[in-house]
Design a protein around this motif. Structure first.
Motif, PDB file in Angstrom:
ATOM      1  N   ARG A  23       0.845  -1.203   0.000  1.00 36.39           N
ATOM      2  CA  ARG A  23       0.000   0.000   0.000  1.00 36.39           C
ATOM      3  C   ARG A  23       0.876   1.247   0.000  1.00 36.39           C
ATOM      4  N   ALA A  24       2.048   1.171   0.666  1.00 35.90           N
ATOM      5  CA  ALA A  24       2.961   2.325   0.668  1.00 35.90           C
ATOM      6  C   ALA A  24       3.492   2.560  -0.752  1.00 35.90           C
ATOM      7  N   ILE A  25       3.787   1.484  -1.469  1.00 36.84           N
ATOM      8  CA  ILE A  25       4.301   1.627  -2.848  1.00 36.84           C
ATOM      9  C   ILE A  25       3.220   2.232  -3.752  1.00 36.84           C
ATOM     10  N   VAL A  26       1.999   1.706  -3.651  1.00 32.79           N
ATOM     11  CA  VAL A  26       0.937   2.191  -4.544  1.00 32.79           C
ATOM     12  C   VAL A  26       0.624   3.662  -4.248  1.00 32.79           C
ATOM     13  N   HIS A  27       0.704   4.049  -2.986  1.00 35.78           N
ATOM     14  CA  HIS A  27       0.509   5.462  -2.636  1.00 35.78           C
ATOM     15  C   HIS A  27       1.578   6.314  -3.321  1.00 35.78           C
ATOM     16  N   ARG A  28       2.809   5.836  -3.327  1.00 40.81           N
ATOM     17  CA  ARG A  28       3.909   6.574  -3.943  1.00 40.81           C
ATOM     18  C   ARG A  28       3.697   6.684  -5.461  1.00 40.81           C
ATOM     19  N   LEU A  29       3.134   5.640  -6.062  1.00 38.62           N
ATOM     20  CA  LEU A  29       2.965   5.619  -7.519  1.00 38.62           C
ATOM     21  C   LEU A  29       1.810   6.518  -7.981  1.00 38.62           C
ATOM     22  N   ALA A  30       0.833   6.740  -7.100  1.00 42.46           N
ATOM     23  CA  ALA A  30      -0.324   7.569  -7.490  1.00 42.46           C
ATOM     24  C   ALA A  30      -0.862   8.294  -6.263  1.00 42.46           C
TER      25      ALA A  30
ATOM     26  N   HIS B 252       7.467  -1.100  -9.452  1.00 40.43           N
ATOM     27  CA  HIS B 252       7.534  -0.286  -8.224  1.00 40.43           C
ATOM     28  C   HIS B 252       8.077   1.114  -8.527  1.00 40.43           C
ATOM     29  N   THR B 253       8.570   1.328  -9.759  1.00 42.78           N
ATOM     30  CA  THR B 253       9.100   2.658 -10.110  1.00 42.78           C
ATOM     31  C   THR B 253       8.227   3.377 -11.139  1.00 42.78           C
ATOM     32  N   ILE B 254       7.163   2.720 -11.601  1.00 37.07           N
ATOM     33  CA  ILE B 254       6.386   3.329 -12.688  1.00 37.07           C
ATOM     34  C   ILE B 254       5.193   4.109 -12.137  1.00 37.07           C
TER      35      ILE B 254
ATOM     36  N   LEU C  95      -7.185  -5.536  -4.235  1.00 33.92           N
ATOM     37  CA  LEU C  95      -6.647  -4.427  -5.036  1.00 33.92           C
ATOM     38  C   LEU C  95      -5.198  -4.178  -4.625  1.00 33.92           C
ATOM     39  N   THR C  96      -5.011  -4.128  -3.312  1.00 32.80           N
ATOM     40  CA  THR C  96      -3.718  -3.766  -2.737  1.00 32.80           C
ATOM     41  C   THR C  96      -2.565  -4.600  -3.285  1.00 32.80           C
ATOM     42  N   GLY C  97      -2.849  -5.862  -3.574  1.00 36.92           N
ATOM     43  CA  GLY C  97      -1.757  -6.760  -3.956  1.00 36.92           C
ATOM     44  C   GLY C  97      -1.555  -6.893  -5.457  1.00 36.92           C
ATOM     45  N   TYR C  98      -2.207  -6.015  -6.253  1.00 35.56           N
ATOM     46  CA  TYR C  98      -2.198  -6.226  -7.702  1.00 35.56           C
ATOM     47  C   TYR C  98      -0.783  -6.297  -8.282  1.00 35.56           C
TER      48      TYR C  98
END
Ligand code: FAD
Length: 569
Positions: free
Chosen positions: A97-104, A417-419, A385-388
């Motif tokens: 969830r921390a990564i997805v927050h960073r991505l969007a 993780h960088t996109i 969703l979180t684990g997509y």
């Protein structure tokens, strides 16, 4: 961090280019065909395309039209898994969830959650305090965001609607909210910017096998034109969500593992009817947990969890489902007392869970599972969703292994993780707030409310600028109409909006979060679409009919009984 932008091989994401896209579908030999445009399939397409695979994604309806627009719309850290002592999963979802927050950061937004503690409730103070502490620790939550325990007065201050007679305190902890359909769509757009060809309204009907019995492609129907197409590929992956077993059966017999679908519904109330100040996660008399989440003009409440074996293509909220949540709301907020007539919208979705013999519904795992059929079809279902992103990595690693073994070609490692997930992405929540503030000022000059700025940025991020720049204000139409028309032009040209429903349900969330606003903008939006997409009078009538059905399903309850078989989400 890599920024997502249109690459040389990037494609447009517009239904206006559909004929060219269909030609490319047929002409190329693909590395990978992904079936299903939910969050899982779109995540896979992005990962694969970013690693250099020639990727196609086919969705039979609209992107996110399955479960991926019907969730509670939270990017969880997996509190529920903690109850089941699945420490590894809590840690993984917390990191993700921390990564997805960073991505969007405009789309995955920090949201404090209040878990009230009550006399006779499921949760004690000590257990909750410890549980939330472990939860934060495993998820790597920053010290300033870690849970705090509230006494009765503090909890009441956060949420005055709670019952002062039974309230004993609360746990106050960090979660994230999102818009599931927008998240899915941005993944599809990002995949397309990396060269994937992602198409909605393209149904996979069958598999094509070679002499060795191995799957070598698929047959699909373009649901907008009726044309049948054959596509060839090294590998086919199914991310068909609740449809996964139906698709697997077309490839090979199911084997021992199969899906167990459960239905979950949400009800939407005007915020002034259910004026919660903040998001809550509360237990109801049968021991289940339910969310109440304020969002703009509304508060939505959910969810239920019941076995489901009905029509996958039209999942309805029944009166039983609605009664259950209305009672839950009235039990936790006794001063409010909502009734069925207060409900303004609703949605129902199916969890594609994996059946486990002898397990009760509440024990059914939310973990994802990958199935490989003897003739080479890889299917994935379950998860959140979180684990997509992790699910996509697992599948694409497997696909690449197969292709490399066959052809000797190698591909780059996972870099999702960088996109970043939108063009011109934000780098932090702070930047999102500053941009929103600027937009508020700008919109005030156009006669639009400051809430429109929050709506636009939450939906589109910096893409809002293009919509605002294209506003065609006139004295004869309201600013709301001008805004909706500008949005639909953007949707058709940049976000594969093909049907009226795509726009009102999944690109803008109006069906759920501003259903009353649809009436005013409906005609001008349909006029705009008719002109842009050259609809005939028949097509226009069909679109009106489909939109009427969506409006009907969101506002009426089916009579048939569903077994309420409550299990925690
Ligand atoms: P889907 O979104 O269903 O996508 C599958 C797609 O495949 C569909 O769009 C379908 O049209 C397409 N398809 C099927 N057959 C074909 C075919 N033959 N050809 C082409 N396309 C085809 N998760 C969270 O992280 N947070 C939450 O708050 C949360 N809340 C939830 C609440 C509820 C009530 C439910 C039901 C789920 C919730 N989840 C939540 C789980 C999450 O929503 C799902 O795990 C996720 O959306 C599943 O996505 P998917 O892509 O696997 O499936």
């Amino acid at each position: 961090m890599e920024v997502h932008h249109m690459t040389a091989k990037g494609r447009t994401f517009s239904v206006l280019d559909r004929n060219a896209h269909v030609r490319q579908l047929k002409d190329e030999h693909w590395d990978l065909i992904v079936i299903g445009g939910g969050v899982t399939g779109c995540g896979i397409a992005l990962d694969a395309a970013a690693r250099g695979l020639k990727t196609v994604l086919l969705e039979k309806e609209d992107f996110a039209s399955g479960t991926s627009s019907k969730s509670t719309k939270l990017i969880h850290g997996g509190l529920r898994y903690l109850k089941q002592f699945d420490i590894g999963l809590v840690r993984e979802t917390g990191t993700e969830r921390a990564i997805v927050h960073r991505l969007a950061p405009h789309l995955v937004i920090p949201e404090k959650m209040l878990l009230p503690l009550t006399d006779g409730g499921t949760y004690g103070k000590l257990g909750t305090s410890f549980g939330l502490w472990v939860y934060d620790l495993l998820a790597g939550v920053k010290p300033e965001d870690q849970r705090i325990m509230l006494n009765k007065q503090e909890a009441l201050q956060k949420e005055p609607l709670l019952n002062p007679d039974t309230l004993r305190g609360g746990g106050y902890y960090a979660e994230y909210r999102t818009d599931d359909a927008r998240l899915t769509l941005e993944l599809a757009k990002a995949a397309s910017a990396y060269g994937a060809l992602a198409m909605n309204y393209m149904e996979v009907d069958d598999f094509l096998t070679g002499k060795d019995g191995h799957i070598q492609g698929i047959q699909a129907t373009d649901k907008l034109s009726g044309e049948t197409l054959s596509l060839s590929a090294h590998q086919v992956v199914s991310a068909g969500g609740p449809w996964v077993d139906g698709i697997r059966k077309k490839a090979a017999p199911l084997g021992t593992k199969h899906l167990q679908l459960t239905k979950g519904i949400h009800l939407v109330f005007p915020h002034h009817v259910l004026p919660v100040r903040q998001s809550l996660y509360f237990d109801v008399p049968d021991g289940r947990m339910v969310f109440a989440i304020p969002r703009g003009k509304v508060t939505y409440v959910g969810t239920t969890d019941t076995f489901y074996s009905g029509n996958l293509d039209r999942v309805l909220v029944t009166r039983n489902d609605a009664d259950y949540l209305v009672s839950a709301v009235n039990a936790v907020f006794p001063s409010v007392q909502v009734g069925m007539s207060d409900i303004v919208s609703s949605w129902a979705g199916l969890r594609p869970l994996i059946h486990q013999d002898g397990k009760s519904p509440s024990e059914l795992s939310r973990k994802d599972e990958v199935f490989t059929s003897p003739n080479g079809l890889i299917s994935i279902a379950g998860g959140k969703l979180t684990g997509y992103r992790k699910m996509a990595k697992k599948v694409v690693d497997r696909v690449i292994k197969t292709i490399t073994k066959k052809s000797g070609i190698s591909f780059s490692p996972c870099k999702t993780h960088t996109i970043k997930l939108t063009p011109e992405p934000f780098s932090s929540a702070k930047e999102v707030e500053a941009y929103t503030e600027e937009l508020r000022k700008k919109l005030a000059g156009c006669g639009l409310h400051s809430d429109h700025a929050d709506y636009l940025v939450g939906n589109y991020g910096r893409q809002s600028a293009a919509i605002v720049a294209d506003l065609q204000l006139s004295v004869s139409a309201s600013p709301e109409i001008a805004l909706a028309c500008s949005e639909v032009r953007f949707g058709v040209k940049k976000e594969a909006v093909a049907r009226a429903e795509d726009f009102f349900v999944r690109r803008t969330g109006r069906l759920f979060f501003d259903i009353d606003g649809i009436e005013e903008v409906r005609r001008p939006v349909l006029n705009e679409m008719q002109t842009l997409l050259s609809w005939s009078a028949d097509r226009r009538r069909a679109e009106e009919g489909l939109l009427d059905q969506a409006l009907h399903d969101a506002t009426h309850f089916a009579a048939q009984k569903t077994e309420l078989n409550p299990t925690p989400k």
